[in-house]
Design an enzyme around this catalytic site. Structure first.
Site, PDB file in Angstrom:
ATOM      1  N   GLY A   1       0.819  -1.203   0.000  1.00 56.21           N
ATOM      2  CA  GLY A   1       0.000   0.000   0.000  1.00 56.21           C
ATOM      3  C   GLY A   1       0.850   1.249   0.000  1.00 56.21           C
ATOM      4  O   GLY A   1       1.980   1.267   0.493  1.00 56.21           O
TER       5      GLY A   1
ATOM      6  N   GLY B   1      -0.573   9.149   1.102  1.00 60.73           N
ATOM      7  CA  GLY B   1       0.036  10.457   1.224  1.00 60.73           C
ATOM      8  C   GLY B   1       1.097  10.539   2.295  1.00 60.73           C
ATOM      9  O   GLY B   1       1.981  11.393   2.234  1.00 60.73           O
TER      10      GLY B   1
ATOM     11  N   LYS C   1       4.589   0.082   8.417  1.00 63.16           N
ATOM     12  CA  LYS C   1       4.196   1.357   7.803  1.00 63.16           C
ATOM     13  C   LYS C   1       5.375   2.314   7.917  1.00 63.16           C
ATOM     14  O   LYS C   1       5.802   2.656   9.025  1.00 63.16           O
ATOM     15  CB  LYS C   1       2.973   1.933   8.488  1.00 63.16           C
ATOM     16  CG  LYS C   1       2.485   3.219   7.840  1.00 63.16           C
ATOM     17  CD  LYS C   1       1.049   3.522   8.224  1.00 63.16           C
ATOM     18  CE  LYS C   1       0.460   4.589   7.324  1.00 63.16           C
ATOM     19  NZ  LYS C   1      -0.987   4.727   7.501  1.00 63.16           N
TER      20      LYS C   1
ATOM     21  N   ASP D   1      -9.630  10.425  11.761  1.00 61.33           N
ATOM     22  CA  ASP D   1      -9.575  10.211  10.308  1.00 61.33           C
ATOM     23  C   ASP D   1     -10.295   8.907   9.956  1.00 61.33           C
ATOM     24  O   ASP D   1      -9.793   8.090   9.195  1.00 61.33           O
ATOM     25  CB  ASP D   1      -8.128  10.166   9.824  1.00 61.33           C
ATOM     26  CG  ASP D   1      -8.030  10.260   8.291  1.00 61.33           C
ATOM     27  OD1 ASP D   1      -8.978  10.792   7.668  1.00 61.33           O
ATOM     28  OD2 ASP D   1      -7.031   9.804   7.719  1.00 61.33           O
TER      29      ASP D   1
END
Length: 752
Positions: free
Chosen positions: A18, A21, A40, A141
């Site tokens: 993945g 931004g 990540k 978010d």
């Protein structure tokens, strides 16, 4: 980053899965623990205005990462580790096998999800948000891309705290000319748009936006540009979801619209309230009757039918009035959504004794290697696998088992016998066998799955441990509690080593071990272990989480086995109160705790108060589940017993006759519940001096138990004792003595 890069000397990046931004997400291998994880990697910090700013950003990242790592809930992605390597901040998380909701919608051509799936997801997300909000954490978010649905239907929230970090590092998108740091405009609350301070009610608004899109196929304000979307959130009432999709249930539309209220104070009070409203509104599953015997017996576990049911994310947690198993999908998700990349089995001998060929790095087929299956065939099996899961959630276990067995056979032909998808279907087929009472068949099937998973995944893989834990549950159902204890203890040691002592699956295994200790006649150890698990679950999941309440219920049950009925009564009353607040007063688990209050009062000789409890419970169960529901009849049985304890034997006999007649019609003449009621009739007749009639009833019970359970079963022997006692009261002492001798003989035989 190259796919061979090693981060911090431990995490080897393998595949890019993945990009967004803020950075990239990689599938990686933890070389220290030998497990696969997701890493990540946030974008390099670049050149901040000064060193002080860079230091503040790094400290903020560490703080947010620590917050995320502290969250322990099966609805929140687990964060294992975090740090900085060559200027890149990174998070190490559990590797999820599933799809985020954004991809789920895209893969289905933007069509809305089935209503049952929308409700299921809504319930799980609300429960996960409730937990995180109770820890003082706001997501900020929440959007479909940050919600992942696993193969077994479990839903996980991702990126807690990281969205807020993105604002600080200046990496979020901005609306031209507004100067407002933005997340994703389609899911932002009005107060977030205005730059005001946000709290948990902002997450509730975002949840409303997500559910609106899942239910209708489009966000509430799907306009041409970001500014128009923001104006819609701020000023325009959303169109009712049912104007887009008429079959949506009214309660779901009401919840969504309440979540989308413009003013925070007009929204639901908290996510826990949202979850309760969803639970109350959804359809109850089919009921699988539970057995009742005259002595303590294992109660069935899993989603309890009648009325409402537990939140769907508690599937796999020990739930229900007396939970003793690991439950449906009670472990880390089984694969089942199809191939998400190339599956490479562990090197080792094939069935013929030769070594399996290693995959060709260039991707060319290797002689003897199974060709890549057609994607459309894999996708078709995914759909059928999900259909089987849905049948199971509806309680249609026989049909579910047939589907899973068929899919398993086709997956074995297409993917191979040890492919995770094949084993997932075989696991579900075994679970269906267990739910239909075929414990011996289930045990054999689980053993085969466990052996295959050891070969393919390793002995300590969560899926392997899942199959072994279900083996222990099946052993317990077969009365092999010593064997079950050995397996539970072995699985528990592995879970503690691999997942940690406080992981929800570790605690579930310890809970099951505590229950099994009670079955082994070790009530003190059972009580002590259950008490420790209850304390750990309260710390990790919260004191009113359904899992915590189940273990607190088990603590009360263990106290009863120890004869500490005053303490047991107090514990049951607390569980009933907390379940009423957490799940609702009419939830089956709440009603189950109230039933145990009646039992405890009777044991303490407070029969008059027990009658009041039973009468109120009968009224509520009849209203919620129906007058002929087995649990309603169980409460009526308790009422009859209480009447007898008060010496009101004519009333007790009349109640026992009525309950027995209904049970015989609903459950069958040889069902254990029916036989318990028939014995109660015999007891009432004897107390009224009608011993000849009582003898007829006792003999009917004994004959049925011998036919169903066998001559040496403890319940059968107890019935023969009842019959002998009745013969003695009739003056037929020689016959009574002969029966007593016959009943005593099996008890004196040595155990092999």
């Amino acid at each position: 980053m190259g796919d061979s890069r090693l981060i911090h000397g431990r995490y080897r990046l393998l595949d890019l899965i993945g990009r967004g931004g803020m950075g990239e997400v990689w599938r990686a291998r933890d070389e220290s623990l030998g497990r696969y994880v997701a890493v990540k990697c946030l974008k390099p910090l670049g050149a901040p205005p000064d060193r002080s700013s860079a230091r503040l950003l790094r400290e903020r990242f560490r703080r947010e990462a620590r917050v995320a790592a502290a969250l322990q809930h099966r609805g929140v992605t687990v964060v294992h580790d975090f740090g900085e390597c060559d200027g890149v901040l990174y998070l190490v998380m559990e590797l999820l096998q599933g799809r985020d909701l954004s991809r789920l919608l895209e893969d289905d051509g933007g069509r809305p999800l089935p209503v049952a799936d929308v409700v299921d997801i809504a319930e799980q997300v609300a429960e996960a948000l409730a937990y995180t909000h109770e820890q003082g954490i706001v997501h900020r978010d929440l959007k479909p891309a940050n919600i992942v649905r696993l193969a077994d239907g479990t839903v996980k929230l991702c990126d807690f705290g990281i969205a807020r970090l993105g604002h600080d590092t200046g990496r979020t998108s901005r609306l031209t000319g507004t100067g407002i740091a933005m997340g994703t405009p389609h899911y932002m609350s009005p107060e977030q748009i205005g730059g005001d301070e946000v709290d948990r009610r902002s997450d509730l608004y975002s949840l409303g936006c997500v559910l609106y899109e899942l239910a209708t196929g489009t966000p509430p304000f799907d306009l041409d540009d970001a500014w128009a979307v923001l104006v819609g959130h701020r000023d325009t009432p959303p169109e009712p979801p049912r104007s887009h999709r008429a079959e949506l249930p009214g309660y779901l539309e009401r919840i969504i619209l309440d979540l989308l209220a413009k003013q925070p104070e007009q929204r639901p009070r908290d996510a826990r309230e949202v979850a309760r409203r969803i639970t109350a509104g959804r359809t109850a599953p089919a009921y699988a009757p539970a057995a009742v015997t005259s002595r303590p017996a294992p109660r069935t576990r899993g989603p309890v039918a009648g009325g409402t049911r537990l939140p769907s994310w508690t599937r796999g947690m020990t739930t229900g009035p007396k939970a003793v198993g690991t439950g449906p999908h009670g472990t880390p998700a089984d694969p089942g959504t199809g191939l998400s990349g190339v599956w490479t089995p562990r090197p080792g001998p094939d069935p013929a004794g030769d070594s399996l060929p290693a995959p060709d790095p260039a991707g060319e087929p290797v002689p003897g290697q199974r060709p890549e299956p057609p994607p459309e065939a894999v996708a078709a099996l995914v759909g059928r696998h999900r259909a089987g899961l849905s049948l199971g959630r509806l309680g249609r276990w026989t049909e579910a088992g047939e589907v899973h067995r068929a899919v398993a056979a086709e997956r074995e032909h297409l993917l191979g016998p040890d492919h995770p998808d094949t084993l997932a279907s075989r696991y579900e087929a075994a679970f269906a066998l267990s739910r239909t009472g075929r414990a011996a068949d289930a045990l054999r099937a689980y053993k085969q799955v466990a052996e295959a998973r050891i070969r393919a995944l390793g002995a300590d893989h969560p899926d392997t441990l899942a199959a072994r834990q279900e083996m222990a549950y099946a052993l317990g159902r077969l009365g092999r509690h010593v064997d079950a204890h050995r397996v539970y203890a072995s699985v528990l040691a592995a879970r503690e080593r691999v997942m940690g002592a406080d992981h929800p699956d570790t605690l579930r295994c310890r809970h099951n071990l505590a229950v099994n200790l009670g079955r082994l006649g070790r009530p003190e150890e059972s009580w002590r272990t259950a008490r420790e698990v209850a304390a750990a679950r309260a710390r990790v999941l919260g004191p009113r989480h359904p899992d915590t309440l189940v273990t607190r219920y088990e603590v009360a049950h263990a106290l009863g086995r120890l004869g500490r009925w005053e303490e047991a009564l107090h514990a049951y009353e607390e569980v009933a109160r907390d379940r009423a607040q957490a799940l609702g007063p009419d939830h089956p688990d709440t009603l189950a705790a109230r039933y145990e209050i009646g039992i405890s009062l009777g044991r303490l000789g407070r029969s008059a108060r027990a009658l009041t409890v039973y009468r109120e419970l009968i009224e509520d169960r009849a209203r919620v589940q129906g007058p002929d529901h087995p649990e309603t009849l169980r409460a009526r049985h308790g009422l009859g017993v209480g009447l007898g304890r008060l010496g009101r034997w004519a009333e007790a006999l009349a109640e026992a006759r009525q309950v027995c007649a209904i049970r015989e019609r609903v459950l069958g003449p040889d069902h254990p519940d029916t036989l318990v009621s028939r014995r109660e009739i015999a007891v009432g007749l004897g107390r009224l001096g009608r011993w000849a009639e009582a003898l007829t009833e006792y003999r009917r019970v004994a004959a049925a138990r011998e036919r169903v359970l066998g001559a040496d079963h403890p319940d059968t022997l107890a019935s023969r004792d009842d019959e002998a006692h009745c013969l003695g009261r009739l003056g037929r002492t020689a016959e009574a003595a002969e029966l007593h001798r016959g009943a005593a003989a099996p008890r004196s035989r040595p155990v092999c």
